[in-house]
Design a protein around this motif. Sequence first.
Motif, PDB file in Angstrom:
ATOM      1  N   ALA A  11      30.532  52.288 -16.774  1.00  0.00           N
ATOM      2  CA  ALA A  11      30.880  50.973 -17.316  1.00  0.00           C
ATOM      3  C   ALA A  11      32.109  50.367 -16.629  1.00  0.00           C
ATOM      4  CB  ALA A  11      31.131  51.070 -18.818  1.00  0.00           C
ATOM      5  N   VAL A  12      32.823  51.160 -15.857  1.00  0.00           N
ATOM      6  CA  VAL A  12      34.017  50.672 -15.153  1.00  0.00           C
ATOM      7  C   VAL A  12      33.572  49.938 -13.882  1.00  0.00           C
ATOM      8  CG1 VAL A  12      36.161  51.364 -14.005  1.00  0.00           C
ATOM      9  CG2 VAL A  12      35.392  52.587 -16.064  1.00  0.00           C
ATOM     10  N   PRO A  13      33.863  48.624 -13.786  1.00  0.00           N
ATOM     11  CA  PRO A  13      33.379  47.864 -12.631  1.00  0.00           C
ATOM     12  C   PRO A  13      33.744  48.461 -11.273  1.00  0.00           C
ATOM     13  CG  PRO A  13      34.200  46.374 -14.305  1.00  0.00           C
ATOM     14  CD  PRO A  13      34.554  47.774 -14.755  1.00  0.00           C
ATOM     15  N   GLY A  14      34.957  48.961 -11.116  1.00  0.00           N
ATOM     16  CA  GLY A  14      35.370  49.532  -9.835  1.00  0.00           C
ATOM     17  C   GLY A  14      34.634  50.802  -9.476  1.00  0.00           C
ATOM     18  N   PHE A  31      30.360  51.235  -6.585  1.00  0.00           N
ATOM     19  CA  PHE A  31      30.009  52.193  -5.543  1.00  0.00           C
ATOM     20  C   PHE A  31      28.904  53.177  -5.919  1.00  0.00           C
ATOM     21  CE2 PHE A  31      34.353  50.865  -4.628  1.00  0.00           C
ATOM     22  CZ  PHE A  31      34.204  50.441  -3.312  1.00  0.00           C
ATOM     23  N   ILE A  32      28.602  53.335  -7.211  1.00  0.00           N
ATOM     24  CA  ILE A  32      27.646  54.401  -7.554  1.00  0.00           C
ATOM     25  C   ILE A  32      26.427  53.968  -8.355  1.00  0.00           C
ATOM     26  CG2 ILE A  32      29.402  56.195  -7.355  1.00  0.00           C
ATOM     27  CD1 ILE A  32      29.357  56.437 -10.398  1.00  0.00           C
ATOM     28  N   THR A  33      26.342  52.715  -8.769  1.00  0.00           N
ATOM     29  CA  THR A  33      25.103  52.289  -9.421  1.00  0.00           C
ATOM     30  C   THR A  33      24.205  51.628  -8.378  1.00  0.00           C
ATOM     31  OG1 THR A  33      25.965  50.130 -10.106  1.00  0.00           O
ATOM     32  CG2 THR A  33      26.232  51.965 -11.663  1.00  0.00           C
ATOM     33  N   VAL A  34      22.928  51.598  -8.649  1.00  0.00           N
ATOM     34  CA  VAL A  34      21.964  51.073  -7.688  1.00  0.00           C
ATOM     35  C   VAL A  34      22.266  49.626  -7.322  1.00  0.00           C
ATOM     36  CG1 VAL A  34      19.525  50.506  -7.343  1.00  0.00           C
ATOM     37  CG2 VAL A  34      20.162  52.665  -8.420  1.00  0.00           C
ATOM     38  N   ASP A  35      22.612  48.813  -8.321  1.00  0.00           N
ATOM     39  CA  ASP A  35      22.866  47.393  -8.072  1.00  0.00           C
ATOM     40  C   ASP A  35      24.350  47.053  -7.961  1.00  0.00           C
ATOM     41  OD1 ASP A  35      23.646  47.634 -10.715  1.00  0.00           O
ATOM     42  OD2 ASP A  35      22.150  46.241 -11.500  1.00  0.00           O
ATOM     43  N   GLY A  36      25.220  48.070  -8.066  1.00  0.00           N
ATOM     44  CA  GLY A  36      26.657  47.836  -7.965  1.00  0.00           C
ATOM     45  C   GLY A  36      27.269  47.218  -9.204  1.00  0.00           C
TER      46      GLY A  36
END
Length: 103
Positions: free
Chosen positions: A37-40, A44-49
Amino acid sequence: GPAGALAHIQGPVVSTSRLLMRPWISADIEPYSAMLAVPGVARFITVDGKPVVDEMRGWRHAVVMAGHWALHGVGMFAVEEKATGRFVGRVGPWSMPSAAWRE
């Protein structure tokens, strides 16, 4: 769903002086979802950023990590801080299924 538990997947455990890299457990779902849930971090680690902001999507991400071990025999470890037993992240190899496998 989000209240469900992960099956215990057998896998290697790697230990350093400070960290334990181990298979995923149900207790990892909540802190992993919070990390996503942390944007930063999500950048880098979710498929869609994008940050994962709902409980079901966080649960799905954790299930993918555990399921990768079950299907491929390798994957991301859950990382635990030895001193506190706290989940602190993930690390390890990731292989995407081939195009032929997805068809």
